[in-house]
Design a protein around this motif. Structure first.
Motif, short mmCIF file in Angstrom:
data_model
loop_
_atom_site.label_atom_id
_atom_site.label_comp_id
_atom_site.label_asym_id
_atom_site.label_seq_id
_atom_site.Cartn_x
_atom_site.Cartn_y
_atom_site.Cartn_z
N ARG A 1 0.81 -1.22 0.00
CA ARG A 1 0.00 0.00 0.00
C ARG A 1 0.85 1.27 0.00
O ARG A 1 0.33 2.37 -0.20
CB ARG A 1 -0.93 0.01 1.22
N LEU A 2 2.13 1.15 0.24
CA LEU A 2 3.01 2.31 0.27
C LEU A 2 3.43 2.78 -1.12
O LEU A 2 4.07 3.82 -1.26
CB LEU A 2 4.27 2.00 1.09
N LEU A 3 3.07 2.01 -2.15
CA LEU A 3 3.49 2.35 -3.50
C LEU A 3 2.70 3.52 -4.06
O LEU A 3 1.46 3.58 -3.95
CB LEU A 3 3.32 1.16 -4.43
N ASP A 4 3.39 4.47 -4.67
CA ASP A 4 2.76 5.52 -5.45
C ASP A 4 2.20 4.90 -6.73
O ASP A 4 2.61 3.80 -7.14
CB ASP A 4 3.79 6.60 -5.81
N PRO A 5 1.29 5.61 -7.41
CA PRO A 5 0.85 5.13 -8.73
C PRO A 5 2.06 4.93 -9.64
O PRO A 5 2.94 5.78 -9.74
CB PRO A 5 -0.04 6.27 -9.24
N GLY A 6 2.11 3.79 -10.28
CA GLY A 6 3.27 3.45 -11.11
C GLY A 6 4.40 2.84 -10.32
O GLY A 6 5.47 2.54 -10.89
N GLY A 7 4.22 2.66 -9.01
CA GLY A 7 5.26 2.09 -8.17
C GLY A 7 5.45 0.61 -8.42
O GLY A 7 4.57 -0.08 -8.93
N ARG A 8 6.63 0.12 -8.04
CA ARG A 8 6.98 -1.28 -8.25
C ARG A 8 7.49 -1.87 -6.95
O ARG A 8 8.30 -1.26 -6.25
CB ARG A 8 8.07 -1.44 -9.31
N MET A 9 7.05 -3.07 -6.63
CA MET A 9 7.49 -3.76 -5.42
C MET A 9 8.09 -5.11 -5.79
O MET A 9 7.51 -5.88 -6.57
CB MET A 9 6.34 -3.96 -4.45
N VAL A 10 9.27 -5.39 -5.25
CA VAL A 10 9.95 -6.66 -5.48
C VAL A 10 10.19 -7.30 -4.12
O VAL A 10 10.69 -6.64 -3.20
CB VAL A 10 11.29 -6.46 -6.20
#
Length: 321
Positions: free
Chosen positions: A227-236
């Motif tokens: 949920r901490l991702l901005d729009p366009g964010g990526r999580m690995v």
């Protein structure tokens, strides 16, 4: 070398670090396309701790004795037929492949020639063992997340093996790096280049702000971290919740089609080109080793115990010779 024996770390049942012992096994001979490596050092990794404890028994099975050790540094001792790229005496490093299992906690090992690279000149083999896990950080940030200068990067588990490399690489890339770690490790991660270091026990995820890229090395609470991702964010993430493996892996898979920001999961399986890429990062000064403690081979169990206790800064390394 037929019928020659060597020392190796083994275990005959799943359990805690105390199940590990130093035993004798046949010294391997290189098959065509393989090299025989005289092992100098290896690091201790979380995956092998989980395997030794029996958490991965669906993969590792019930045939004993089993081995430990995933990565290695050393010298080429012999060449199999067709392995012409290297020469005896070359200083090399590598990671055993997914199909090879564990086994670098030994005096010798055989490995396909295309799975080893040459250690940069001037880099000590113990320090090199601490750096091998950085391959995962390179792949995660560059290839999976496409981290760009100026982006906000959150590294979770920032003081550990992959995490401490990711902090350095993120800073070298020009990202704004926030490092999550234990309170005792905050000064350590600041010294690696983190712009902000946060005690993971003192804040809730929602208090951390927003990020363009998240690299998770812990595997728990992935929903809240995502949920901490901005729009366009990526999580690995390179980990999943071993206490809830089916649910955790199911959530990672579902993230590809539901909600904002896919969670990309991968495990490293490096070959020569990845090792050569890592060597370039070292030579360019983007990465420096962080060796927490060096153990002798006969104290591999103590290294496992220390890693399980938490609080590592960088890597625990076992010296074989």
């Amino acid at each position: 070398m037929k019928n020659h024996m060597m020392n190796a770390v083994l275990y005959d049942r799943y359990g805690g670090p105390e199940v590990l012992y130093l035993g004798r096994v046949p010294r391997p001979e290189p098959a065509p396309g393989e090299v025989l490596v005289k092992v100098h050092a290896f690091s201790v990794n979380g995956g092998e701790l989980a395997a030794r404890a029996g958490r991965l028994r669906l993969v590792t099975g019930r045939r004993f004795p089993q081995r430990v050790g995933l990565d290695f540094t050393g010298e080429v001792a012999a060449l199999g037929a067709g392995a012409t790229r290297l020469t005896v005496g070359d200083r090399v490093w590598g990671v055993l492949g997914r199909t090879s299992g564990f086994g670098s906690a030994a005096e010798y090992l055989t490995v396909p020639a295309d799975r080893v690279g040459q250690v940069p000149d001037g880099l000590d083999l113990v320090d090199a063992a601490a750096l091998l896990v950085a391959i995962i950080a390179v792949t995660a940030l560059r290839d999976k997340a496409a981290l760009r200068p100026g982006e906000r990067l959150l590294v979770r588990g920032a003081a550990g093996g992959v995490g401490h490399a990711a902090v350095q690489l993120g800073r070298a890339c020009g990202a704004e790096v926030t490092a999550l770690a234990r309170a005792a490790n905050l000064e350590f991660v600041r010294g690696l280049g983190a712009h902000e270091a946060v005690d993971h026990r003192s804040v809730r995820p929602a208090q951390l702000g927003r990020f363009d890229v998240v690299l998770d090395t812990v595997g728990t609470d992935l929903r809240a971290i995502r949920r901490l991702l901005d729009p366009g964010g990526r999580m690995v993430t390179i980990a999943f919740d071993l206490n809830r493996p089916v649910a955790s892996l199911g959530y990672i898979a579902a993230s590809a089609i539901h909600g904002r920001g896919r969670v990309r999961f991968f495990s490293g399986n490096p070959v020569q080109k990845h090792l050569d890429d890592l060597a370039r990062h070292v030579v360019e000064g983007k990465l420096r080793p962080a060796v927490h403690t060096v153990f002798p081979l006969e104290e591999t169990a103590a290294a496992h115990q220390e890693l399980e206790a938490g609080g590592v800064q960088g890597k625990y390394v076992v010296r074989v010779v």
